[in-house]
Design a protein around this motif. Structure first.
Motif, PDB file in Angstrom:
ATOM      1  N   PRO A  42      -3.422  -0.460  24.111  1.00  0.00           N
ATOM      2  CA  PRO A  42      -4.042  -0.991  25.333  1.00  0.00           C
ATOM      3  C   PRO A  42      -4.991  -2.146  25.017  1.00  0.00           C
ATOM      4  CG  PRO A  42      -5.026   1.117  24.738  1.00  0.00           C
ATOM      5  CD  PRO A  42      -3.847   0.930  23.843  1.00  0.00           C
ATOM      6  N   GLY A  44      -8.234  -4.358  25.276  1.00  0.00           N
ATOM      7  CA  GLY A  44      -9.630  -4.049  25.529  1.00  0.00           C
ATOM      8  C   GLY A  44     -10.420  -5.266  25.961  1.00  0.00           C
ATOM      9  N   ASN A  49     -14.585  -3.365  23.481  1.00  0.00           N
ATOM     10  CA  ASN A  49     -13.180  -3.060  23.165  1.00  0.00           C
ATOM     11  C   ASN A  49     -12.592  -2.094  24.194  1.00  0.00           C
ATOM     12  OD1 ASN A  49     -14.638  -2.902  19.993  1.00  0.00           O
ATOM     13  ND2 ASN A  49     -13.413  -4.654  20.633  1.00  0.00           N
ATOM     14  N   ASN A  50     -12.082  -0.935  23.745  1.00  0.00           N
ATOM     15  CA  ASN A  50     -11.414   0.001  24.659  1.00  0.00           C
ATOM     16  C   ASN A  50     -12.311   1.177  25.051  1.00  0.00           C
ATOM     17  OD1 ASN A  50      -9.006  -0.993  22.612  1.00  0.00           O
ATOM     18  ND2 ASN A  50      -8.363  -0.911  24.757  1.00  0.00           N
ATOM     19  N   ASP A  53     -11.343   2.947  28.085  1.00  0.00           N
ATOM     20  CA  ASP A  53     -10.061   3.670  28.017  1.00  0.00           C
ATOM     21  C   ASP A  53     -10.142   4.925  27.160  1.00  0.00           C
ATOM     22  OD1 ASP A  53      -8.720   1.545  29.423  1.00  0.00           O
ATOM     23  OD2 ASP A  53      -8.721   0.408  27.549  1.00  0.00           O
ATOM     24  N   PHE A  76      -6.154   1.055  18.990  1.00  0.00           N
ATOM     25  CA  PHE A  76      -7.203   0.586  19.904  1.00  0.00           C
ATOM     26  C   PHE A  76      -8.533   0.620  19.157  1.00  0.00           C
ATOM     27  CE2 PHE A  76      -6.946   5.151  20.450  1.00  0.00           C
ATOM     28  CZ  PHE A  76      -8.268   5.578  20.569  1.00  0.00           C
TER      29      PHE A  76
END
Length: 535
Positions: A42, A44, A49-50, A53, A76
């Protein structure tokens, strides 16, 4: 004293964050001169960043969905920390087994190791000499050629479990934990727990519940921001720090209390000390009999109190006994709990297993030497390990050095997690994977060796695979075979006498348990077998 305006403070913070992000990008370019791509995952945002998520509730299910989008290797980052989630048997074998020298380390885990003081647990120790010494010592007591020595004790405690169950069937969850705790307490410490003593059992449950809550990466922000460990408990919003202090006390009680009892028993019995080696030899020659205890064996072998190595050797012995108790008193507990749930949901499976037991055993209770003649029971063991996993993600591994794999770049310090749940619920390998179906492991009335064994993922991976898995499998076999021989397991009843619907739900955390389940048990065997259980 110089005081910065709020706007200046914000700008400075943003500047520091931007500088850190730029440094990270430059370091990646330096360590990856060929410009290899990172694995898919995914997208980011800069800096964080992610983070948005990053799943914290049943992350194995979220990652399983990601695999359908990005493939079985997902990358990720969270606040600069890279992660790779592996969702296939080949990926985990290639990295954790074939390249185990680079992927056997552990991440720092400040909440668990530093604040809760779980440094005693070799599962979470950094890869190195100290971990290898623990692993080797543990292996000496639980390798596949030695676990038969515990058979007699396992049978005794299993039948004691059935006695407790017959007296108070509504407390079956507690009885399951008591059965495994009492077995492992005798093996590790030589401490016998009476049927009405739940003190050690409850302590173990509380300590291991704390592990379940903090074990997955990112469960607490301090794992992503280690500097947070210096926040005082009185600081607003520091409730997690109070939890850590409370859990640290549980950890101390869990590791030191039984160890001190074992030491006192050893010191108070000088005659036992002098004859200890002879006794061990005699016991080893008798089939199915365990050593007096791991603790007394290791204490007897320690150097003298005046030796500079004494403290290190005692710490090693204490840690190995504690990790034995942790594994024996908990991971198998979850498997048996989910087994109760499976029997309530799949009565036709229970009936087939009981028919096999009745055919092989007649009116007696099972013994370990019956196991080769019980293929359906062995298939149930495999399905119980696969269906609802104790550790859906296992413990995270960490890349000691940067690496290239399958054309992708893996940065140094990347946390790699094998999603055991996805591996053991792959519909291409296990048809209808959410169903409990032991027959998937059988062919022509025998175990089918062509079907992937759940142990490829259920006990961890590579050099960090659970070294107590042979003992655990024995524990599961003897308990479920006794249960089916003596009882019919059915859903619990409500106040109107109707069966309570059961939904196969498991809890969140690195250790996953059955959420809530009520079962009723009805005796089904001869008075002879029931009398043995009630002795």
């Amino acid at each position: 004293m110089l005081t910065l305006a709020p706007s200046t403070t914000v700008l400075c913070s943003c500047g520091l964050a931007l500088g850190w992000w730029c440094y990270g990008r430059l370091r990646e370019r330096r360590d990856n001169p060929d410009g290899l791509p990172l694995p898919p995952g995914p997208k980011g945002y800069p800096i964080i960043n992610n983070l948005l998520d990053f799943p914290t509730y049943k992350p194995w299910l979220v990652y399983d969905k990601w695999f359908k989008t990005y493939g079985d290797m997902v990358y990720f980052k969270v606040l600069g920390q890279p992660f790779i989630i592996l969702g296939g048997t080949q990926r985990t074998y290639d990295l954790f087994e074939r390249r185990s020298s680079n992927y056997s380390d552990r991440n720092r885990m400040p909440m668990l190791r530093e604040l809760m003081d779980w440094t005693w647990n070799m599962t979470f120790m950094p890869y190195g000499t100290w971990w290898r010494r623990h692993r080797r010592t543990f292996h000496d007591h639980f390798h596949p050629n030695i676990v038969h020595k515990y058979h007699s004790l396992q049978v005794q405690t299993t039948r004691a479990f059935l006695r407790r169950l017959s007296k108070s069937p509504d407390d079956f969850m507690l009885h399951v934990r008591h059965a495994f705790t009492s077995t492992i307490m005798q093996i590790a410490y030589g401490i016998k727990i009476s049927d009405d003593d739940d003190d050690y059992t409850i302590t173990a449950e509380k300590a291991l519940n704390s592990l379940a809550e903090v074990g997955n990466p990112g469960s607490f922000l301090v794992d992503l921001f280690p500097v947070m460990k210096y926040i005082p408990t009185w600081f607003p919003g520091a409730g997690w720090k109070k939890k850590a202090n409370s859990w640290q006390q549980l950890s101390d009680m869990f590791t030191n209390r039984p160890w001190n009892v074992a030491k006192e028993q050893f010191v108070r019995n000088p005659s036992f000390q002098s004859s200890h080696r002879i006794l061990i030899v005699m016991l080893e020659q008798k089939e199915g009999t365990a050593e007096p205890s791991m603790a007394t064996t290791m204490i007897e072998r320690m150097p003298d109190e005046s030796s500079p190595d004494r403290a290190t050797e005692e710490l090693l012995a204490r840690n190995v006994c504690a990790v034995t108790l942790a594994g024996g008193a908990d991971t198998t507990v979850s498997t048996i709990q989910s087994y109760f749930m499976a029997m309530s949901l799949y009565p036709e499976v229970q009936k087939k297993a009981q028919e096999e037991l009745d055919r092989v055993l007649g009116s007696r209770l099972p013994e370990f030497n019956d196991r080769p003649n019980l293929p359906y029971i062995n298939a149930m063991m495999k399905e119980s390990l696969r269906w609802q996993l104790v550790t859906p993600l296992g413990a995270p591994h960490m890349a000691s050095n940067a690496d290239e794999y399958d054309g992708y770049y893996i940065p140094k310090g990347t946390i790699l997690i094998g999603n055991a749940w996805s591996i053991l619920h792959d519909s291409e390998i296990y048809k209808d994977p959410l169903a409990y179906n032991p027959e998937r492991f059988l062919k022509d009335g025998k175990i089918d060796p062509k079907v992937q064994d759940p142990t490829v993922a259920s006990f961890g991976f590579g050099r960090r695979i659970c070294p107590g898995r042979y003992f655990a499998e024995n524990s599961i076999f003897i308990l479920i075979s006794h249960l089916l021989a003596v009882y019919d397991i059915r859903p619990g009843l409500d106040k109107d006498g109707k069966e309570i619907p059961i939904k196969p739900e498991m809890t969140n955390g690195i250790l996953s348990y059955v959420s809530v389940i009520r079962c009723c048990k009805e005796s089904r065997l001869t008075s002879y077998a029931l009398a043995i259980c009630r002795e």
